[in-house]
Design a protein around this motif. Structure first.
Motif, PDB file in Angstrom:
ATOM      1  N   ASP A   5       0.809  -1.355   0.091  1.00 19.09           N
ATOM      2  CA  ASP A   5      -0.121  -0.023  -0.106  1.00 19.09           C
ATOM      3  C   ASP A   5       0.871   1.199  -0.054  1.00 19.09           C
ATOM      4  O   ASP A   5       0.352   2.308   0.216  1.00 19.09           O
ATOM      5  CB  ASP A   5      -1.122  -0.049   1.278  1.00 19.09           C
ATOM      6  CG  ASP A   5      -1.965  -1.044   1.019  1.00 19.09           C
ATOM      7  OD1 ASP A   5      -2.461  -1.508   0.156  1.00 19.09           O
ATOM      8  OD2 ASP A   5      -2.251  -1.752   2.145  1.00 19.09           O
ATOM      9  N   LYS A   6       2.146   1.119  -0.469  1.00 19.22           N
ATOM     10  CA  LYS A   6       2.847   2.383  -0.608  1.00 19.22           C
ATOM     11  C   LYS A   6       3.723   2.254  -2.019  1.00 19.22           C
ATOM     12  O   LYS A   6       4.244   1.218  -2.263  1.00 19.22           O
ATOM     13  CB  LYS A   6       3.803   2.550   0.750  1.00 19.22           C
ATOM     14  CG  LYS A   6       4.595   3.756   0.693  1.00 19.22           C
ATOM     15  CD  LYS A   6       5.548   3.664   1.939  1.00 19.22           C
ATOM     16  CE  LYS A   6       4.877   3.849   3.242  1.00 19.22           C
ATOM     17  NZ  LYS A   6       5.722   3.789   4.563  1.00 19.22           N
ATOM     18  N   PRO A   7       3.860   3.254  -2.599  1.00 16.75           N
ATOM     19  CA  PRO A   7       4.760   3.457  -3.968  1.00 16.75           C
ATOM     20  C   PRO A   7       6.209   2.854  -3.596  1.00 16.75           C
ATOM     21  O   PRO A   7       6.874   3.165  -2.729  1.00 16.75           O
ATOM     22  CB  PRO A   7       4.684   4.806  -4.328  1.00 16.75           C
ATOM     23  CG  PRO A   7       3.590   5.287  -3.768  1.00 16.75           C
ATOM     24  CD  PRO A   7       3.463   4.696  -2.166  1.00 16.75           C
ATOM     25  N   MET A   8       6.655   1.785  -4.448  1.00 12.60           N
ATOM     26  CA  MET A   8       8.014   1.409  -4.465  1.00 12.60           C
ATOM     27  C   MET A   8       9.122   2.477  -4.298  1.00 12.60           C
ATOM     28  O   MET A   8      10.138   2.129  -3.495  1.00 12.60           O
ATOM     29  CB  MET A   8       8.053   0.401  -5.595  1.00 12.60           C
ATOM     30  CG  MET A   8       9.412  -0.256  -5.794  1.00 12.60           C
ATOM     31  SD  MET A   8       9.685  -1.291  -7.326  1.00 12.60           S
ATOM     32  CE  MET A   8      10.320   0.045  -8.378  1.00 12.60           C
ATOM     33  N   ILE A 181      10.589  -8.539  -5.827  1.00 17.45           N
ATOM     34  CA  ILE A 181      10.697  -7.505  -4.916  1.00 17.45           C
ATOM     35  C   ILE A 181       9.339  -7.705  -4.118  1.00 17.45           C
ATOM     36  O   ILE A 181       9.459  -7.668  -2.937  1.00 17.45           O
ATOM     37  CB  ILE A 181      10.834  -6.275  -5.616  1.00 17.45           C
ATOM     38  CG1 ILE A 181      11.936  -6.102  -6.303  1.00 17.45           C
ATOM     39  CG2 ILE A 181      10.644  -5.117  -4.580  1.00 17.45           C
ATOM     40  CD1 ILE A 181      13.217  -6.350  -5.571  1.00 17.45           C
ATOM     41  N   LYS A 182       8.195  -7.801  -4.874  1.00 16.16           N
ATOM     42  CA  LYS A 182       7.013  -7.854  -3.859  1.00 16.16           C
ATOM     43  C   LYS A 182       6.914  -9.090  -3.105  1.00 16.16           C
ATOM     44  O   LYS A 182       6.439  -8.937  -1.817  1.00 16.16           O
ATOM     45  CB  LYS A 182       5.593  -7.904  -4.954  1.00 16.16           C
ATOM     46  CG  LYS A 182       5.317  -6.542  -5.615  1.00 16.16           C
ATOM     47  CD  LYS A 182       4.092  -6.845  -6.223  1.00 16.16           C
ATOM     48  CE  LYS A 182       3.384  -5.422  -6.539  1.00 16.16           C
ATOM     49  NZ  LYS A 182       2.165  -5.607  -7.291  1.00 16.16           N
ATOM     50  N   PHE A 188       8.433  -9.761   4.696  1.00 17.87           N
ATOM     51  CA  PHE A 188       8.801  -9.298   5.813  1.00 17.87           C
ATOM     52  C   PHE A 188       7.718  -8.108   6.470  1.00 17.87           C
ATOM     53  O   PHE A 188       7.565  -7.683   7.777  1.00 17.87           O
ATOM     54  CB  PHE A 188       9.932  -8.254   5.684  1.00 17.87           C
ATOM     55  CG  PHE A 188      11.321  -8.989   5.240  1.00 17.87           C
ATOM     56  CD1 PHE A 188      11.800  -9.520   6.519  1.00 17.87           C
ATOM     57  CD2 PHE A 188      11.552  -9.220   4.182  1.00 17.87           C
ATOM     58  CE1 PHE A 188      13.059 -10.325   6.317  1.00 17.87           C
ATOM     59  CE2 PHE A 188      12.883  -9.956   4.068  1.00 17.87           C
ATOM     60  CZ  PHE A 188      13.569 -10.739   5.002  1.00 17.87           C
ATOM     61  N   GLY A 189       6.715  -7.730   5.477  1.00 13.45           N
ATOM     62  CA  GLY A 189       5.746  -7.005   6.029  1.00 13.45           C
ATOM     63  C   GLY A 189       6.006  -5.561   6.268  1.00 13.45           C
ATOM     64  O   GLY A 189       5.195  -4.888   6.905  1.00 13.45           O
TER      65      GLY A 189
END
Length: 233
Positions: A5-8, A181-182, A188-189
């Motif tokens: 929920d945050k831009p890479m 990457i995802k 790890f969260g």
């Protein structure tokens, strides 16, 4: 691209910002309308943004740094914005090594030490200025540092350290890169995990590291070198 929920790019900037040695952090992107969303998002998270030339990245980089109150011997760290796993300790390691040496340029990636995605280069503002004034080949303008690595007037050094899993690809250029990457972030969260934790996770799940193993390192730079040859001919 959103991750957790945050831009890479924000994950990367937040990780880099944890460096104990970096005092100014700037995202240098282009003036093209295609980068409007990127600039807006990064600014909304209160990171500094500079916009300049799309094709002449060396000029963009120089102009971004020049607005700071910077002396010719001050250090500049160059990172690329497609490396969302950057570890601040690896960046600080390189800065500390640079401070010990009497050089103009130091890198951990020309002779690869870490996986693709942890590349860092350090040079003085004086060296960058000389590149800005004299570099001319497409590869030198697009990739910022090739001129200072080739010109014998520069004192160039490389991190003297044993290679650590440098065969892995942990940068994002292709769909398979993004998938890998995802997976790491979702495991790890958060974005507080370290380089050593990433490597331990991939060692326990070797098939994940194979998702993008068919892509080659530094493909963009190799394309630029071909463009150099066309210009010389």
């Amino acid at each position: 691209m959103p991750i957790l929920d945050k831009p890479m790019i924000i994950h990367q900037l937040e990780r880099v910002a944890r460096s104990e040695k970096i005092t100014n952090l700037i995202l240098a992107t282009s003036e093209e309308s295609s980068d409007d969303q990127l600039a807006s998002i990064v600014s909304s998270y209160r990171f500094n943004v500079f916009r300049g030339s799309k094709s002449n990245v060396l000029q963009r980089f120089y102009d971004a740094v020049k607005i700071l109150d910077i002396a010719e011997n001050d250090l500049i760290v160059r990172l690329t914005g497609d490396c969302p796993l950057h570890d601040p300790k690896i960046i600080d390691e390189l800065i500390l090594e640079f401070e010990k040496q009497n050089v103009d340029y130091l890198a951990n990636c020309v002779i690869p030490i870490y996986p693709d995605g942890f590349d860092a280069e350090i040079f003085t503002f004086k060296a960058l200025t000389q590149c800005y004034l004299f570099a001319s080949l497409p590869s030198e303008l697009e990739h910022v540092t090739p001129y200072m690595r080739k010109d014998p007037s520069f004192k160039v050094s490389h991190l003297a350290k044993a290679s650590s899993m440098s065969h892995l690809r942990l940068t994002v250029d292709e769909p398979e890169d993004a998938e890998l990457i995802k997976i790491i972030y979702e495991h790890f969260g958060n974005n507080f995990f370290s380089y050593n934790e990433i490597i331990a996770f991939l060692a326990d799940h070797p098939n994940i590291g194979k998702l993008n193993a068919h892509h080659i390192r530094n493909e963009g730079y190799l394309k630029s070198l071909k463009e150099d040859k066309r210009n010389i001919v």
